[in-house]
Design a protein around this motif. Structure first.
Motif, PDB file in Angstrom:
ATOM      1  N   SER A 359      24.082  32.204  54.652  1.00  8.36           N
ATOM      2  CA  SER A 359      24.360  32.897  55.914  1.00  8.36           C
ATOM      3  C   SER A 359      25.599  32.355  56.620  1.00  8.36           C
ATOM      4  N   GLN A 360      26.017  31.148  56.267  1.00  5.00           N
ATOM      5  CA  GLN A 360      27.159  30.534  56.952  1.00  5.00           C
ATOM      6  C   GLN A 360      28.190  30.068  55.926  1.00  5.00           C
ATOM      7  N   VAL A 361      29.444  30.300  56.233  1.00  8.78           N
ATOM      8  CA  VAL A 361      30.502  29.782  55.361  1.00  8.78           C
ATOM      9  C   VAL A 361      31.055  28.498  55.983  1.00  8.78           C
ATOM     10  N   LYS A 362      31.412  27.556  55.105  1.00  8.10           N
ATOM     11  CA  LYS A 362      32.060  26.307  55.537  1.00  8.10           C
ATOM     12  C   LYS A 362      33.243  26.081  54.599  1.00  8.10           C
ATOM     13  N   PRO A 363      34.182  25.224  54.984  1.00  2.41           N
ATOM     14  CA  PRO A 363      35.327  25.007  54.093  1.00  2.41           C
ATOM     15  C   PRO A 363      34.864  24.565  52.696  1.00  2.41           C
ATOM     16  N   PHE A 364      35.309  25.253  51.683  1.00  5.58           N
ATOM     17  CA  PHE A 364      35.067  24.961  50.255  1.00  5.58           C
ATOM     18  C   PHE A 364      33.591  25.057  49.856  1.00  5.58           C
ATOM     19  N   ARG A 365      32.720  25.572  50.733  1.00 10.80           N
ATOM     20  CA  ARG A 365      31.316  25.750  50.347  1.00 10.80           C
ATOM     21  C   ARG A 365      31.225  26.841  49.284  1.00 10.80           C
ATOM     22  N   LYS A 366      30.385  26.611  48.259  1.00  4.13           N
ATOM     23  CA  LYS A 366      30.198  27.635  47.231  1.00  4.13           C
ATOM     24  C   LYS A 366      29.479  28.822  47.849  1.00  4.13           C
ATOM     25  N   MET A 367      30.085  29.986  47.833  1.00  5.01           N
ATOM     26  CA  MET A 367      29.485  31.157  48.470  1.00  5.01           C
ATOM     27  C   MET A 367      29.050  32.207  47.443  1.00  5.01           C
ATOM     28  N   GLY A 368      29.265  31.912  46.206  1.00  6.80           N
ATOM     29  CA  GLY A 368      28.896  32.855  45.158  1.00  6.80           C
ATOM     30  C   GLY A 368      29.829  32.662  43.980  1.00  6.80           C
ATOM     31  N   HIS A 369      29.844  33.632  43.109  1.00  5.96           N
ATOM     32  CA  HIS A 369      30.740  33.520  41.959  1.00  5.96           C
ATOM     33  C   HIS A 369      31.058  34.907  41.437  1.00  5.96           C
ATOM     34  N   VAL A 370      32.012  34.940  40.546  1.00  7.34           N
ATOM     35  CA  VAL A 370      32.369  36.196  39.899  1.00  7.34           C
ATOM     36  C   VAL A 370      32.237  35.968  38.402  1.00  7.34           C
ATOM     37  N   THR A 371      31.609  36.903  37.713  1.00 13.03           N
ATOM     38  CA  THR A 371      31.607  36.802  36.252  1.00 13.03           C
ATOM     39  C   THR A 371      32.526  37.875  35.689  1.00 13.03           C
ATOM     40  N   ILE A 372      33.131  37.534  34.588  1.00  9.25           N
ATOM     41  CA  ILE A 372      34.111  38.434  33.967  1.00  9.25           C
ATOM     42  C   ILE A 372      33.821  38.479  32.471  1.00  9.25           C
ATOM     43  N   THR A 373      33.734  39.673  31.933  1.00  9.53           N
ATOM     44  CA  THR A 373      33.538  39.799  30.491  1.00  9.53           C
ATOM     45  C   THR A 373      34.732  40.536  29.891  1.00  9.53           C
ATOM     46  N   GLY A 374      34.980  40.323  28.631  1.00  5.11           N
ATOM     47  CA  GLY A 374      36.093  41.011  27.987  1.00  5.11           C
ATOM     48  C   GLY A 374      36.128  40.761  26.497  1.00  5.11           C
ATOM     49  N   GLU A 375      37.182  41.285  25.905  1.00  7.07           N
ATOM     50  CA  GLU A 375      37.301  41.230  24.446  1.00  7.07           C
ATOM     51  C   GLU A 375      37.913  39.924  23.957  1.00  7.07           C
ATOM     52  N   THR A 376      38.876  39.382  24.719  1.00  6.23           N
ATOM     53  CA  THR A 376      39.542  38.157  24.261  1.00  6.23           C
ATOM     54  C   THR A 376      39.579  37.130  25.392  1.00  6.23           C
ATOM     55  N   ARG A 377      39.711  35.875  24.991  1.00  9.79           N
ATOM     56  CA  ARG A 377      39.769  34.777  25.951  1.00  9.79           C
ATOM     57  C   ARG A 377      40.963  34.957  26.902  1.00  9.79           C
ATOM     58  N   GLN A 378      42.092  35.311  26.300  1.00  6.37           N
ATOM     59  CA  GLN A 378      43.304  35.427  27.118  1.00  6.37           C
ATOM     60  C   GLN A 378      43.171  36.530  28.170  1.00  6.37           C
ATOM     61  N   GLU A 379      42.623  37.666  27.731  1.00  4.39           N
ATOM     62  CA  GLU A 379      42.443  38.794  28.652  1.00  4.39           C
ATOM     63  C   GLU A 379      41.517  38.387  29.813  1.00  4.39           C
ATOM     64  N   VAL A 380      40.443  37.696  29.493  1.00  2.00           N
ATOM     65  CA  VAL A 380      39.475  37.295  30.522  1.00  2.00           C
ATOM     66  C   VAL A 380      40.105  36.283  31.487  1.00  2.00           C
ATOM     67  N   ILE A 381      40.852  35.341  30.951  1.00  3.27           N
ATOM     68  CA  ILE A 381      41.480  34.325  31.821  1.00  3.27           C
ATOM     69  C   ILE A 381      42.514  34.988  32.736  1.00  3.27           C
ATOM     70  N   GLU A 382      43.267  35.914  32.187  1.00  2.00           N
ATOM     71  CA  GLU A 382      44.278  36.590  33.021  1.00  2.00           C
ATOM     72  C   GLU A 382      43.621  37.342  34.182  1.00  2.00           C
ATOM     73  N   ARG A 383      42.517  38.052  33.873  1.00  2.00           N
ATOM     74  CA  ARG A 383      41.817  38.800  34.934  1.00  2.00           C
ATOM     75  C   ARG A 383      41.265  37.836  35.976  1.00  2.00           C
ATOM     76  N   MET A 384      40.751  36.720  35.482  1.00  2.00           N
ATOM     77  CA  MET A 384      40.129  35.746  36.397  1.00  2.00           C
ATOM     78  C   MET A 384      41.159  35.166  37.367  1.00  2.00           C
ATOM     79  N   MET A 385      42.337  34.846  36.832  1.00  2.00           N
ATOM     80  CA  MET A 385      43.389  34.274  37.677  1.00  2.00           C
ATOM     81  C   MET A 385      43.802  35.274  38.767  1.00  2.00           C
TER      82      MET A 385
END
Ligand code: ADP
Length: 401
Positions: A359-385
């Protein structure tokens, strides 16, 4: 996936202690955080009635359960009271009262993971001794009573508080004698500092029949500047032989313990190519979030299958590559979370945004995450960045402010 044929043969004659399940099944969870939320999502599919206990009135699971009890997870009486009458009880955090769990097990509640396993795992010293006693590769170590003995192994070393540490709190790298003054005072584990090439993790499920299933090896990629985990990606960029060794070691750990449940095993691949166990967690783990989208069975479903004593699911990948990056509060964020850049992130193929429900955000507090799927490692890393640059959690005033 690797399986120990010898072991499975040995277990084949064991009869299954089946648990009935259905809409009336009462499943308790100690801990009501983000992992609990994802467990509830999966429990819905099993028709289980989930009941949660957490110390915080504001726990992320609070409004997603059939029954929420606010209480101290380390209070044996409180845990016993919460769990009495449940069919099954599990955890999303390992820092809970083993005594309370033992009492519930004696009352006939099916408790997964087993209290005896939790007792070993809660104490980093006992855990490490267990590895050594069972021939599981791990870094050399020594147990000490207090900071006076911190030089016992020489330097550089890593000092870990035996109990209560998490997310790197309770861990100190002591490079030389001068660092000894920074040592923790409490009973600790000293470990030889490993020259780490890669940090890996493997999540294994082991059921009451002794069957095991591993998820593909995950690699934690570090940000060399911040020295924090940058993102997690599976499969790890290691050789087939290294992946097989990692899985073999992880199954060895689960089998030696006669573990039942889901076990996340953190490993180091050192600069000489050796793989050693760092530590284990007897629960779902942040290195398995991507399995919701990336694998046939998610870690949460697999965990529940072990808790409900059902056959294990396939861990085969649905997408060749899966990754996870944390979403943290901005450096100056305070107040109600205000998520920015979600539209752009969701417009990217293969992206899913589980938020933590905090319910509250603080500096650098983990607030969730994003998952990314794809065909290749490079493609996934690029999307993530790209997504990482777009996504931010700022703070906004609460209505009363
Ligand atoms: P926690 O349970 O708090 O996450 P860990 O035991 O996983 O603590 O240690 C946190 C981090 O410290 C690891 O991810 C790793 O980067 C580093 N670390 C831990 N043990 C060692 C070791 N023996 N040698 C070198 N680095 C280590």
């Amino acid at each position: 996936m690797l399986k120990s044929a010898e072991y499975l043969c040995g277990m084949a004659s064991k009869t299954k202690n089946s648990a009935s399940f259905g809409p009336s099944l009462r499943l308790g969870v100690l801990g009501g955080g983000q992992l609990g939320r994802m467990m509830i999502q999966s429990a819905v599919d099993f028709d289980a009635r989930v009941e949660v206990m957490d110390p915080s009135a504001d726990a992320p699971c609070r409004f997603l359960t059939h029954r929420f009890v606010q209480g101290d997870l380390n209070d044996a009486d409180a845990v016993e009271k919460f769990g009495s009458g449940l069919d099954c009880l599990t955890i999303e955090i390992e820092n809970v009262s083993v005594e309370g769990l033992r009492r519930l097990e004696a009352q006939g509640v099916r408790v997964i993971p087993k209290p005896d396993h939790l007792a070993i795992i809660q104490d980093k010293g006992l855990q490490k001794q267990f590895f050594a006693d069972h021939g599981i590769p791990t870094s050399p170590f020594q147990l000490i009573a207090d900071a006076n003995e911190v030089g016992a192994m020489g330097f550089p070393i890593v000092q870990k508080m035996r109990k209560g540490g998490y997310d790197g709190k309770g861990v100190k790298v002591l490079k030389n004698v001068a660092d000894a003054s920074k040592a923790f005072q409490s009973p600790s584990l000293l470990e030889k500092a490993v020259r780490i090439h890669k940090e890996l993790s493997v999540i294994v499920a082991r059921n009451s029949m002794g069957e095991t299933q591993c998820f593909p090896v995950v690699e934690a990629v570090f940000d060399p500047v911040a020295n924090l985990v940058d993102y997690l990606i599976a499969p790890a960029d290691i050789s087939i032989e290294e992946a097989q060794t990692a899985e073999r070691i992880v199954i060895q750990v689960a089998e030696c313990m006669e573990f039942e449940g889901l076990l996340a095993v953190e490993l180091f691949l050192d600069t000489e190519g050796h793989i050693v166990v760092n530590e284990v967690a007897p629960r779902t783990h942040n290195s398995g979030h991507h399995t919701i989208e990336a694998n046939i069975t998610s870690q949460f479903e697999q965990h529940l299958r072990t808790v409900l004593d059902l056959p294990l699911g396939s861990t085969a990948p649905v997408h060749p590559v899966g990754a996870m990056v944390n979403v943290v509060g901005a450096a100056d964020a305070r107040g109600l979370p205000d998520y920015r850049g979600i539209d752009a992130a969701l417009a990217t193929e293969g992206v899913h945004p589980p938020l933590s429900g905090k319910s509250q955000v603080k500096p650098f507090r983990k607030m969730g995450h994003v998952t990314i799927t794809g065909e290749t490692r490079q493609e996934v890393i690029e999307r993530m960045m790209r997504i990482r640059e777009q996504l931010a959690v700022e703070g906004k005033p609460t209505p009363t402010e």
